[in-house]
Design an enzyme around this catalytic site. Structure first.
Site, short mmCIF file in Angstrom:
data_model
loop_
_atom_site.label_atom_id
_atom_site.label_comp_id
_atom_site.label_asym_id
_atom_site.label_seq_id
_atom_site.Cartn_x
_atom_site.Cartn_y
_atom_site.Cartn_z
N ARG A 108 0.84 -1.20 0.00
CA ARG A 108 0.00 0.00 0.00
C ARG A 108 0.88 1.25 0.00
O ARG A 108 0.57 2.22 -0.70
CB ARG A 108 -0.93 0.01 1.22
CG ARG A 108 -2.04 -1.02 1.15
CD ARG A 108 -3.01 -0.87 2.31
NE ARG A 108 -3.80 0.37 2.22
CZ ARG A 108 -4.52 0.86 3.22
NH1 ARG A 108 -4.55 0.24 4.40
NH2 ARG A 108 -5.21 1.97 3.06
N CYS A 117 -1.11 6.42 8.85
CA CYS A 117 -1.46 5.13 8.24
C CYS A 117 -2.58 5.41 7.25
O CYS A 117 -2.58 6.43 6.58
CB CYS A 117 -1.86 4.12 9.31
SG CYS A 117 -3.23 4.69 10.36
#
Length: 280
Positions: A177, A235
């Site tokens: 990611r 995040c």
């Protein structure tokens, strides 16, 4: 007090056993993209624990501030009081996600001024493996607490406008990611330019417990996150980044949290995005 816990941000199962009467226990089991953890709580939890739902008590409504913005102070204060949290009683939080949801609760309580909050190292898995007693069904009677959010905040935050100036910006998401190879949740793939990747999996061992301090120190030193550096973590939505903040705290490095994280960053198409590895 007799049987009190050793100060610090983590507590082991062996230390907690026999001391349940001296702490307030919060069960914050949660799975990203999964159902709330209440069913797991009802099936079995540490005796005396109160269940706290991450989506409603530990986060605000999704919106321009991201998928899990910080809850407003009144909501958080009420949820903590309902769960029995008081200012003069230690709090232990646990989950079954290697501490990721528990770290969010730890961070919020610390941020809002609670003086003694610990994450149960290894969480529900460790408790079960070491023969800890379990209680089923709804929580036993929980006396309302007197927790009050403090005006002076106990943990640093950084907002979007200052993020580019952070010297060491840590991205806590999975490597794929971070590199922008996949993005299963947010509408844009990639990472904030200049960020370095320390996925939360680097913080724990195969048992789901946090790694030794010397190992954690080496992991973060490799990306420049050392004592005295200007460090912040983000995040996808600000939840699992607290896990990196906790890991850094364990080695004496105070890091700020970017609460909105990637899910807020990409709401503004004018903000830059990088893919691949930093500098690549």
């Amino acid at each position: 007090m007799p049987g009190s816990l050793v100060p610090g941000s983590l507590v082991s199962v062996s230390r907690l056993l026999g001391r349940l009467d001296h702490v307030t226990l919060l069960d914050v089991r949660y799975r990203l993209g999964g159902p709330p953890g209440r069913e797991e709580f009802l099936a079995g939890h540490i005796p005396g624990a109160a269940y706290v739902d991450l989506d409603t008590a530990l986060a605000g409504r999704p919106g321009p501030g991201g998928r899990h913005p910080l809850p407003d102070e009144a909501t958080f204060e009420a949820a903590m009081r309902e769960a029995g949290v008081s200012m003069d009683r230690p709090v232990v939080v646990y989950d079954d996600w290697e501490g990721r949801a528990a770290a969010r609760a730890w961070w919020l309580l610390r941020f809002h001024g609670h003086p003694h909050v610990q994450v149960l190292d290894g969480g529900w898995r460790a408790w079960s493996e070491q023969g800890g007693e379990r209680e089923t069904g709804e929580a036993s009677v929980v006396r309302p607490g007197d927790f009050t959010v403090a005006a002076a905040k106990g943990m640093p935050v950084v907002e979007a406008e200052r993020v580019p100036a952070v010297s060491v910006l840590v991205d806590a998401r999975a490597p794929e990611r971070y590199r922008g190879e996949v993005e299963p949740i947010d509408p844009v793939a990639g990472h904030i330019p200049g960020a370095v990747n320390v996925p939360t999996t680097e913080n724990v061992d195969a048992s789901g417990r946090f790694r030794e301090a010397s190992e954690l120190r080496a992991v973060y030193a490799a990306v420049g996150a050392v004592e005295g550096a200007d460090v912040a973590a983000y995040c996808g939505s600000g939840v699992t980044a607290a896990h990196d903040v906790l890991a850094l705290e364990l080695v004496g490095i105070r890091a700020a949290l970017y609460p909105g994280s990637w899910s807020e960053w990409v709401t503004d198409p004018g903000r830059p995005v990088e893919t691949g590895t930093t500098g690549g």
